[in-house]
Design an enzyme around this catalytic site. Structure first.
Site, short mmCIF file in Angstrom:
data_model
loop_
_atom_site.label_atom_id
_atom_site.label_comp_id
_atom_site.label_asym_id
_atom_site.label_seq_id
_atom_site.Cartn_x
_atom_site.Cartn_y
_atom_site.Cartn_z
N GLN A 36 0.83 -1.20 0.00
CA GLN A 36 0.00 0.00 0.00
C GLN A 36 0.87 1.26 0.00
O GLN A 36 2.08 1.20 0.22
CB GLN A 36 -0.93 0.00 1.22
CG GLN A 36 -0.19 -0.16 2.54
CD GLN A 36 -1.05 -0.74 3.64
OE1 GLN A 36 -2.26 -0.65 3.63
NE2 GLN A 36 -0.41 -1.36 4.63
N HIS A 67 -10.55 4.13 18.54
CA HIS A 67 -9.90 3.00 19.18
C HIS A 67 -10.60 2.55 20.45
O HIS A 67 -10.67 1.34 20.73
CB HIS A 67 -8.42 3.33 19.44
CG HIS A 67 -7.63 3.42 18.18
ND1 HIS A 67 -7.19 4.62 17.66
CD2 HIS A 67 -7.23 2.46 17.30
CE1 HIS A 67 -6.54 4.39 16.53
NE2 HIS A 67 -6.55 3.11 16.28
N GLU A 95 -0.80 1.45 14.00
CA GLU A 95 -0.46 2.60 14.85
C GLU A 95 -0.12 2.20 16.29
O GLU A 95 0.51 2.96 17.01
CB GLU A 95 -1.60 3.62 14.90
CG GLU A 95 -2.11 4.10 13.57
CD GLU A 95 -3.38 3.38 13.18
OE1 GLU A 95 -4.31 4.04 12.72
OE2 GLU A 95 -3.43 2.14 13.33
N ASP A 115 -0.04 -7.82 11.66
CA ASP A 115 -0.18 -6.85 10.58
C ASP A 115 0.66 -7.31 9.40
O ASP A 115 1.78 -7.78 9.57
CB ASP A 115 0.27 -5.46 11.05
CG ASP A 115 -0.23 -4.35 10.13
OD1 ASP A 115 0.23 -4.29 8.98
OD2 ASP A 115 -1.09 -3.56 10.57
N ASP A 147 0.33 -12.34 7.16
CA ASP A 147 -1.03 -12.27 6.64
C ASP A 147 -1.98 -12.80 7.71
O ASP A 147 -1.79 -13.90 8.23
CB ASP A 147 -1.13 -13.10 5.37
CG ASP A 147 -2.50 -13.00 4.73
OD1 ASP A 147 -3.45 -13.60 5.29
OD2 ASP A 147 -2.63 -12.36 3.68
N ALA A 148 -2.99 -12.02 8.06
CA ALA A 148 -3.91 -12.41 9.12
C ALA A 148 -4.63 -13.71 8.80
O ALA A 148 -4.90 -14.53 9.70
CB ALA A 148 -4.93 -11.30 9.38
N ASP A 165 -8.88 -4.48 13.07
CA ASP A 165 -8.58 -3.06 12.87
C ASP A 165 -7.88 -2.90 11.53
O ASP A 165 -6.69 -2.61 11.45
CB ASP A 165 -7.70 -2.57 14.02
CG ASP A 165 -7.38 -1.09 13.94
OD1 ASP A 165 -8.03 -0.39 13.14
OD2 ASP A 165 -6.48 -0.64 14.67
N PRO A 174 -4.85 -4.80 0.70
CA PRO A 174 -4.43 -6.06 1.31
C PRO A 174 -5.48 -6.72 2.19
O PRO A 174 -5.28 -7.83 2.64
CB PRO A 174 -3.22 -5.64 2.15
CG PRO A 174 -3.50 -4.22 2.52
CD PRO A 174 -4.23 -3.63 1.34
#
Length: 312
Positions: A36, A67, A95, A115, A147-148, A165, A174
């Site tokens: 990205q 959040h 973040e 992530d 990769d989740a 998130d 992604p």
């Protein structure tokens, strides 16, 4: 009001005909990663912010709205279902602010943040300390660059809560596979009995709500209980939706006193008070407006790997 002498406008399009513009006064980091386009910048009014693929993810001025709303309703639900949030999995969350909110809970023994983009995570670690507040260094926290979908396939069903998130589900990005029925089934299989899953579920404005209604409808084909809700944060230019899912019932009218008691018992006072979520706020969030309730009830599209989210 003093206006900076040097700035440029960052435009974010919501439809082909509508956009918002935010003044950028200083670029802190910019790169095109494997996954990205990332920008971390100082804005004129909203502090530092993270932008991915032309969309604001958060700014320091109002990120607490997002959040806190992502994390605490899900963990309260775990307690209300008779569980204790000890192990929490975060999908995305570069973040570190979602991590920060989870670590407020004294019962949490392990929190893993997965992530896909390590470059973005490292840039946020360096440039956004106001958001993560040192959470990456907490001994209970682990960051996995992966990769989740792959991570979920390998993990055991040990999680009390899974928090999604992720950036918006556009097919070029992604994350689009992580909003599908197949993925939600995978999530369900990895939760403890009293576990809860929450996902950022797209805008809920009248001309943009189609993505939200489809995510909620897809979740309803997998989980026994789904509670949609939305916040308004100026960074996003309009209301942004979430969806909380579980196998146990979710009360759409939680008792404010009970919620406040749960938060008081479980949150670490040394980490400061919540600024947004409390019992009254949660009760209000769960009161979905009539037009959105009707749109969700009328929705028939199910997101699958064969029929994934797309830009419309």
């Amino acid at each position: 009001m003093n206006t900076p002498k040097s700035f440029f406008w960052a435009q974010e399009y919501f439809t082909p005909w509508d956009y918002t513009a935010r003044a950028i006064t200083r670029i802190l980091a910019y790169r095109k990663t494997r996954f990205q386009e990332m920008l971390i910048a100082e804005t004129g009014a909203y502090g530092k912010g993270l932008m991915l693929d032309g969309h604001w993810q958060s700014t320091t001025a109002d990120e607490f709205l997002y959040h806190e709303a992502l994390v605490h309703p899900a963990l309260v639900q775990v307690v209300q279902a008779g569980g204790i949030p000890r192990r929490v999995l975060i999908l995305g969350g570069a973040e570190g602010a979602t991590l920060r909110e989870v670590l407020r809970w004294r019962s949490v023994e392990q929190v893993v943040m997965v992530d896909i983009d390590g470059e973005v995570v490292e840039a946020c670690r360096e440039h956004l300390p106001e958001m993560h507040q040192g959470s990456f260094a907490d001994p209970r926290a682990e960051v996995v660059i992966a990769d989740a979908l792959d991570f979920l396939g390998q993990t055991e069903p040990i999680w009390d809560a899974i928090l999604s998130d992720l950036s918006d589900p556009v097919e070029a990005g992604p994350a689009y596979r992580l909003f599908t029925q197949e993925f939600f089934r995978q999530v369900r299989s990895k939760l403890q009995t009293a576990g809860a899953f929450v996902i950022q579920a797209g805008p809920t404005g009248p001309v943009e709500l189609w993505q939200h209604t489809r995510i909620v409808h897809t979740l309803k084909t997998v989980f026994a209980a789904v509670q949609p809700y939305a916040i308004y944060a100026p960074t996003y230019g309009g209301p942004l939706g979430f969806a909380l899912a579980a196998q146990d019932p979710i009360s759409s009218r939680p008792e404010p006193e009970q919620v406040d008691q749960i938060l008081a018992q479980h949150l670490d006072p040394d980490r400061g008070a919540l600024r947004f979520i409390d019992g009254i706020t949660l009760l209000g969030l769960y009161q979905v407006p009539a037009h959105l309730r009707r749109a969700i009830a009328a929705e028939t599209t199910v997101y699958t790997l064969a029929n994934p989210p797309q830009v419309e």
